[in-house]
Design an enzyme around this catalytic site. Sequence first.
Site, mmCIF file in Angstrom:
data_model
loop_
_atom_site.group_PDB
_atom_site.id
_atom_site.type_symbol
_atom_site.label_atom_id
_atom_site.label_comp_id
_atom_site.label_asym_id
_atom_site.label_seq_id
_atom_site.Cartn_x
_atom_site.Cartn_y
_atom_site.Cartn_z
ATOM 1 N N PRO A 174 7.428 8.853 -9.398
ATOM 2 C CA PRO A 174 8.988 8.480 -9.290
ATOM 3 C C PRO A 174 9.492 8.952 -7.878
ATOM 4 O O PRO A 174 10.564 9.032 -7.683
ATOM 5 C CB PRO A 174 9.337 9.458 -10.425
ATOM 6 C CG PRO A 174 8.493 10.424 -10.462
ATOM 7 C CD PRO A 174 7.054 10.181 -9.931
ATOM 8 N N GLU A 175 8.649 9.332 -6.975
ATOM 9 C CA GLU A 175 9.251 9.765 -5.747
ATOM 10 C C GLU A 175 10.456 8.788 -5.064
ATOM 11 O O GLU A 175 11.315 9.480 -4.586
ATOM 12 C CB GLU A 175 7.997 10.082 -4.497
ATOM 13 C CG GLU A 175 7.297 11.332 -4.734
ATOM 14 C CD GLU A 175 6.296 11.105 -5.701
ATOM 15 O OE1 GLU A 175 6.009 10.173 -6.506
ATOM 16 O OE2 GLU A 175 5.104 11.889 -5.673
ATOM 17 N N ILE A 176 10.142 7.679 -5.109
ATOM 18 C CA ILE A 176 11.102 6.629 -4.437
ATOM 19 C C ILE A 176 12.467 6.845 -5.100
ATOM 20 O O ILE A 176 13.558 6.484 -4.488
ATOM 21 C CB ILE A 176 10.528 5.045 -4.646
ATOM 22 C CG1 ILE A 176 11.264 4.233 -3.706
ATOM 23 C CG2 ILE A 176 10.852 4.656 -6.266
ATOM 24 C CD1 ILE A 176 10.530 4.237 -2.599
ATOM 25 N N MET A 177 12.600 7.292 -6.420
ATOM 26 C CA MET A 177 13.941 7.524 -6.976
ATOM 27 C C MET A 177 14.679 8.716 -6.264
ATOM 28 O O MET A 177 15.979 8.673 -6.217
ATOM 29 C CB MET A 177 13.704 7.901 -8.488
ATOM 30 C CG MET A 177 12.809 7.112 -9.035
ATOM 31 S SD MET A 177 13.504 5.288 -9.369
ATOM 32 C CE MET A 177 14.824 5.559 -10.398
ATOM 33 N N VAL A 178 14.322 9.484 -5.508
ATOM 34 C CA VAL A 178 14.809 10.427 -4.864
ATOM 35 C C VAL A 178 14.655 10.198 -3.337
ATOM 36 O O VAL A 178 14.661 11.117 -2.369
ATOM 37 C CB VAL A 178 14.623 11.966 -5.279
ATOM 38 C CG1 VAL A 178 15.093 12.402 -6.497
ATOM 39 C CG2 VAL A 178 12.919 12.260 -5.089
#
Length: 727
Positions: A146-150
Site C-alpha cells: 500500500p505504499e503508494i497511498m502515503v
Amino acid sequence: MTDFTMQRDAEGVATITWDVPGKSMNVLSLDGAAELDGLLDDALADPAVKAIVITSGKADFAAGMDLNVLARMKEGGAQAVLDGVMSLHRLLRKIERAGMDPRTLKGGKPIAAALPGTALGIGLELPLACHRIFAADNPKARIGLPEIMVGIFPGAGGTTRLVRKMGAMAAAPLLLEGKLNEPAKAKAAGVIDEVVADPLAAAREWVLQASDADLVKPWDARGYKMPGGAPYHPAGFMTFVGASAMVMGRTMGVYPAARALLSAVYEGAQVDFDTALRIEARWFTNVLMNPSSGNMIRSLFISKEALEKGANRPDVPDEKVRKVGILGAGMMGAGIAHVSAQAGIEVVLIDATQEAADRGKAHSAGLLDKGIARRKLTEEKKAEVLARIHATTDYAALEGCDLIVEAVFEDPGVKAEVTARAEAVIPAEAIFATNTSTLPISDLARASARPGQFIGIHFFSPVDRMNLVEIIRGKQTGERAVAKALDFVRQIRKTPIVVNDARFFYANRCIIPYINEGIRMVGEGVNPTLIENAAKMMGMPLGPLQLVDETSIDLAVKIAKATRAAMGDAYPDTAVDAVIFGLADQGRMGRKAKAGFYDYDEAGKRGALWSGIGQQWPRADDQPELTEVQHRLMFVQALEAVRALEQGVLTDIREGDVGAILGWGFAPWTGGPFGWLDMLGAEQAVRIAEGLAARHGERFAPPALLRQMADRGDSFYGRFGGAQKAA
Ligand code: NAD
C-alpha cells in the site's frame, strides 16, 4: 529486547520469528533489519542449519516499514536514504541467494516465509525475497503493497520482484493503486504461493524437501523473460504506453510516487535484476526526498494515527459509548446508526414516524447486504448488527443511553424540541451531541439543561464511507463531552478532529470558498473547462463545479441565503449567488436533478459541462493563465485554513491538514493546506496572496499570522508542528 529471534531444531530448520516487543503489529526499523541480517548470517554460516523459515510471533506478519523511521532517514539527506535502501536490498538479496554459488546456483539453503495474517509493505517485500510464501487461510488478512497511498512506492525490491514475478500488467493495480487482497486472492493473482491452514508447518515441510532448482528465482535463471513482455516487446510496449497514460490520467501528474514507480518499472525491465534494484532504490530516494511524500506520510499516517489514538483527548477516564440514541433516521441518522451498530454499540434510532425509523434501519440492512454480496460479511454478522438497532418513535427507549446524536432537520426549533425531549429521559451524566452542519453549537446548546455536556459531532456524507468526524466544542462544552465524542469516534474507527465553534466549523468553512471561487469565475466568463481542469491538475479530486453538482445547487442556495441573512451588508458572495440562483431558477439542481453545471444522461451518468453556461455567462475574450486559476482555487481554501488557525477554531495544524484531506479531499499530495503553504514558504505565499488580493479582492488578503511568519522566516510545522499545539 529484540525484534527477531531464532530457534534451531533437530532436523536443521532455523525458525526466525519476528515479534516486535510492546507492539500489536510488527513494523520494520533499521535496528530490526540489522538484527535479521545478523541472524541470517548465523543461520547461513551454521552447518547444522539446513533450511530457514521466517515467521511472526503475532497474529499478523507485519504492517510494513516504520514510517517514523523513514521520516527520520530523510532528515539525513538523499545519500543516507539511498544507503539505507541499498542495505535493505542487500539483506533481501541475501535471503534470495541464500548462500548459493552464484555461478552454479547450487548449494543454497531454502528459505520460506510463513505468514499467519496480514503482510503489508516491507512485510510482503521480505516474503517476496524468500523462495516460497505460505499464508494462513485467514480471510481477514490483507496482503499487498500500500505504499503508494502515503506518497511513496515499494522500494525494498517489492516493485522489481513483483513486476518480474507477475508481469507489469498484472502488477500494476497492486503497485499503482496499493490494492490489498485476502490470501486466497493474493494466491490467485500469483503474489504468494500457498494458502494453508498452518503456514508454519507447511513452510517447514517445504524447506526440508526443497531442491536446488526450487531456490532459483526465474529472474536469476538463464533465459528469463518477463511475463507479458518487457518494454520493447510488442505486448510489453502496449502495456507501458497504456500504463503511462493511465497514471497521468488518474494522477494528473501531481503525485511524484506514481511517476517514479512507473519509471522504476520501465527502466528496471530493460536491465539485469541487480541493476534494476539499484534503479528502484534511486527512484525511491528521489520520491522520498520530494517534499510531497514527507507531507503525505506526516498527515496520512503519523498525524492521522496520533489523532485516532487521542492526541487531543482531555485527560479524563474512559468514556466509551455503550448505548447511543440517534434522533432522526434520515440520511445522516441512519448512517450514524449503522456505523455505531457495526462497532458493537447498542442503538436506539428515533424518528417522528415508525415508518421513517424503520427506513433508517433498512438503510443499514442494505449496506450489510452489499457487504455480504462482496463476501466481506456473513448473514449471522448482519443479523447481529441489525439486532443492535432498535428503531422506534418512543423517546422513553432512550433511557440508559450514555450518548445522544441528534440528526433531525436543520432547524433550530426542531432541534431544541428534540433536545428537551431526550434530556427528559436520558441519565443525568449522558452527553448530547448534534450533527448540525451549519448552526452554531453554542446557540443550539441553549436548548439544553446541561450545556457543559452538549457538543457537536459532525459527520460527513455518506457516513459509512467518509472517515473524518469533526468534533465541535461549544462555548460551554466541558472536557468529558470532548472525551466522550473522541472515544465514540475511536469506537467507530473514524478519524477525529476537535475544533472550536465558529460559522461552518472547519471543513465547510474552507470548502465553501473553494466552490464559490469556481462559481465566481463562471460569472466572470472564465472557461468552465479551464476551472475544472485547473482544480484537478492541482490534485483536487473534484473540480468546484462538479463538487457543487454533487452536493446539490439547492443546498448551495440554502446556505447562501442563510449566510446572507446572518452577515447582512458584509456578505461577500453576491456575484456567486447570481450564478447559482440562475441555475436553480432553471431547475438545474445538480446531479440529483440530472442537470447542473454538467449535463447528465437518463441514468444519471455525468456528461460534458452544460453548453448553456457559455450562453448565460459569455466567455471572456481574455482567459486567465492556468496558474492564476489554480492559485485562486487553492489559496481561497488555504488562507481560510490559516484564518481558522488564527482565530482559534483550529488549535492543532495536524488536525487542519488531516481534516482537509479526509474531509474534503484537499489535494492529498500536499499533505494538507499547512503542508502546502510550508512547501511554498510563507514569504512566497504572502506574495502570491497579495497579487490575488489586488486583482480579485480582499478575500485573498494574507492573514496577519501568515505575514508575521513571512517576516520571521517561520514555517507552520516549524512553529506549530509536532505534538505541540498552536498557542
Ligand atoms: P434528512 O432530512 O435526511 O433526515 C432528517 C430526519 O429527521 C428525517 O428522517 C425526519 O423525519 C427526522 N425528524 C425531523 N423532525 C423530527 C423529530 N421531531 N423527531 C424525530 N425525528 C425527526 O436530513 P439529513 O441529511 O440526515 O441531515 C440531518 C442533520 O445532519 C442536519 O442537521 C444536517 O444539517 C446534518 N448534516 C447533514 C449532512 C448531509 O450531507 N446531508 C452532513 C452533515 C450534517
